[in-house]
Design a protein around this motif. Sequence first.
Motif, PDB file in Angstrom:
ATOM      1  N   LYS A  99      70.420  65.852  32.865  1.00 14.36           N
ATOM      2  CA  LYS A  99      70.478  65.817  31.399  1.00 14.36           C
ATOM      3  C   LYS A  99      70.728  67.194  30.801  1.00 14.36           C
ATOM      4  N   SER A 100      70.396  68.248  31.535  1.00 10.92           N
ATOM      5  CA  SER A 100      70.586  69.600  31.014  1.00 10.92           C
ATOM      6  C   SER A 100      71.829  70.262  31.600  1.00 10.92           C
ATOM      7  N   LYS A 101      72.870  69.454  31.847  1.00 12.03           N
ATOM      8  CA  LYS A 101      74.089  69.999  32.443  1.00 12.03           C
ATOM      9  C   LYS A 101      74.771  70.985  31.504  1.00 12.03           C
ATOM     10  N   GLY A 102      75.554  71.858  32.110  1.00 18.85           N
ATOM     11  CA  GLY A 102      76.258  72.872  31.341  1.00 18.85           C
ATOM     12  C   GLY A 102      77.379  72.288  30.508  1.00 18.85           C
ATOM     13  N   GLU A 103      77.868  73.087  29.606  1.00 17.76           N
ATOM     14  CA  GLU A 103      78.906  72.652  28.676  1.00 17.76           C
ATOM     15  C   GLU A 103      80.191  72.220  29.386  1.00 17.76           C
ATOM     16  N   TYR A 104      80.521  72.878  30.492  1.00 15.86           N
ATOM     17  CA  TYR A 104      81.774  72.592  31.181  1.00 15.86           C
ATOM     18  C   TYR A 104      81.555  71.867  32.502  1.00 15.86           C
ATOM     19  N   GLU A 105      80.409  71.233  32.654  1.00 17.13           N
ATOM     20  CA  GLU A 105      80.068  70.568  33.902  1.00 17.13           C
ATOM     21  C   GLU A 105      80.120  69.048  33.710  1.00 17.13           C
ATOM     22  N   THR A 106      80.860  68.363  34.586  1.00 13.96           N
ATOM     23  CA  THR A 106      80.950  66.913  34.507  1.00 13.96           C
ATOM     24  C   THR A 106      79.895  66.270  35.409  1.00 13.96           C
ATOM     25  N   ASP A 107      79.728  64.966  35.258  1.00 20.57           N
ATOM     26  CA  ASP A 107      78.807  64.249  36.138  1.00 20.57           C
ATOM     27  C   ASP A 107      79.256  64.342  37.591  1.00 20.57           C
ATOM     28  N   LEU A 108      80.560  64.338  37.828  1.00 17.91           N
ATOM     29  CA  LEU A 108      81.064  64.473  39.203  1.00 17.91           C
ATOM     30  C   LEU A 108      80.743  65.857  39.779  1.00 17.91           C
ATOM     31  N   LEU A 168      73.231  61.571  49.660  1.00 11.13           N
ATOM     32  CA  LEU A 168      72.531  60.781  48.647  1.00 11.13           C
ATOM     33  C   LEU A 168      72.901  59.323  48.852  1.00 11.13           C
ATOM     34  N   ARG A 169      71.910  58.451  48.751  1.00 15.34           N
ATOM     35  CA  ARG A 169      72.179  57.011  48.815  1.00 15.34           C
ATOM     36  C   ARG A 169      72.758  56.557  47.482  1.00 15.34           C
ATOM     37  N   ILE A 170      73.556  55.499  47.530  1.00 15.36           N
ATOM     38  CA  ILE A 170      74.154  54.954  46.317  1.00 15.36           C
ATOM     39  C   ILE A 170      73.061  54.583  45.310  1.00 15.36           C
ATOM     40  N   LEU A 171      71.953  54.005  45.783  1.00 10.54           N
ATOM     41  CA  LEU A 171      70.854  53.631  44.892  1.00 10.54           C
ATOM     42  C   LEU A 171      70.289  54.850  44.167  1.00 10.54           C
ATOM     43  N   GLU A 172      70.190  55.979  44.851  1.00  8.54           N
ATOM     44  CA  GLU A 172      69.702  57.202  44.206  1.00  8.54           C
ATOM     45  C   GLU A 172      70.666  57.647  43.112  1.00  8.54           C
ATOM     46  N   ILE A 173      71.952  57.538  43.383  1.00  9.19           N
ATOM     47  CA  ILE A 173      72.972  57.946  42.406  1.00  9.19           C
ATOM     48  C   ILE A 173      72.899  57.058  41.164  1.00  9.19           C
ATOM     49  N   THR A 174      72.743  55.742  41.375  1.00  7.62           N
ATOM     50  CA  THR A 174      72.660  54.826  40.227  1.00  7.62           C
ATOM     51  C   THR A 174      71.435  55.136  39.373  1.00  7.62           C
ATOM     52  N   THR A 175      70.341  55.504  40.010  1.00  4.77           N
ATOM     53  CA  THR A 175      69.108  55.832  39.289  1.00  4.77           C
ATOM     54  C   THR A 175      69.230  57.153  38.538  1.00  4.77           C
ATOM     55  N   ILE A 176      69.784  58.160  39.187  1.00  4.29           N
ATOM     56  CA  ILE A 176      69.906  59.489  38.586  1.00  4.29           C
ATOM     57  C   ILE A 176      70.834  59.476  37.373  1.00  4.29           C
ATOM     58  N   GLU A 212      80.002  53.991  43.708  1.00  8.46           N
ATOM     59  CA  GLU A 212      80.938  53.950  44.836  1.00  8.46           C
ATOM     60  C   GLU A 212      82.320  54.451  44.421  1.00  8.46           C
ATOM     61  N   GLU A 213      82.726  54.139  43.201  1.00 10.46           N
ATOM     62  CA  GLU A 213      84.013  54.629  42.685  1.00 10.46           C
ATOM     63  C   GLU A 213      84.021  56.153  42.637  1.00 10.46           C
ATOM     64  N   TRP A 214      82.930  56.740  42.133  1.00  7.25           N
ATOM     65  CA  TRP A 214      82.828  58.206  42.112  1.00  7.25           C
ATOM     66  C   TRP A 214      82.921  58.762  43.527  1.00  7.25           C
ATOM     67  N   GLY A 215      82.233  58.106  44.461  1.00  4.74           N
ATOM     68  CA  GLY A 215      82.285  58.542  45.858  1.00  4.74           C
ATOM     69  C   GLY A 215      83.696  58.502  46.412  1.00  4.74           C
ATOM     70  N   LYS A 216      84.428  57.437  46.097  1.00  6.68           N
ATOM     71  CA  LYS A 216      85.805  57.304  46.588  1.00  6.68           C
ATOM     72  C   LYS A 216      86.713  58.379  45.989  1.00  6.68           C
ATOM     73  N   ILE A 217      86.476  58.707  44.729  1.00  4.16           N
ATOM     74  CA  ILE A 217      87.261  59.775  44.094  1.00  4.16           C
ATOM     75  C   ILE A 217      87.019  61.097  44.827  1.00  4.16           C
ATOM     76  N   LEU A 218      85.749  61.419  45.041  1.00  2.00           N
ATOM     77  CA  LEU A 218      85.416  62.687  45.698  1.00  2.00           C
ATOM     78  C   LEU A 218      85.864  62.689  47.159  1.00  2.00           C
ATOM     79  N   GLU A 219      85.766  61.548  47.831  1.00  2.48           N
ATOM     80  CA  GLU A 219      86.232  61.454  49.214  1.00  2.48           C
ATOM     81  C   GLU A 219      87.751  61.605  49.274  1.00  2.48           C
ATOM     82  N   GLY A 220      88.436  61.025  48.304  1.00  2.84           N
ATOM     83  CA  GLY A 220      89.893  61.130  48.240  1.00  2.84           C
ATOM     84  C   GLY A 220      90.383  62.563  48.098  1.00  2.84           C
ATOM     85  N   HIS A 221      89.552  63.405  47.516  1.00  5.35           N
ATOM     86  CA  HIS A 221      89.889  64.823  47.362  1.00  5.35           C
ATOM     87  C   HIS A 221      89.327  65.677  48.490  1.00  5.35           C
TER      88      HIS A 221
END
Length: 78
Positions: free
Chosen positions: A11-20, A33-41, A50-59
């Motif tokens: 919640k206290s992320k920086g101005e130029y920091e995305t959730d990814l 991190l487990r997917i369940l932990e990510i959904t909770t956080i 899982e979509e976020w994971g696939k994006i990051l894995e794709g890169h």
Amino acid sequence: MTIEAIKKLVKSKGEYETDLDILMGLVEKYGELRILEITTIFGISKEKAEEWGKILEGHGLLKIYYPAIGEPRLRRIR
């Protein structure tokens, strides 16, 4: 660190920091991190996590691990 403490950091992320960016930082820090932990956080659905994971894995930034038993995990590339 507990999930509640991590949620406060998110919640206290920086101005130029995305959730990814934050997700990548957490995976780097904790190794995985487990997917369940990510959904909770982040307060998102399992599908979105899982979509976020696939994006990051794709890169080439992390790997999605699908165990025979249990839920998928996002893992740091060693």
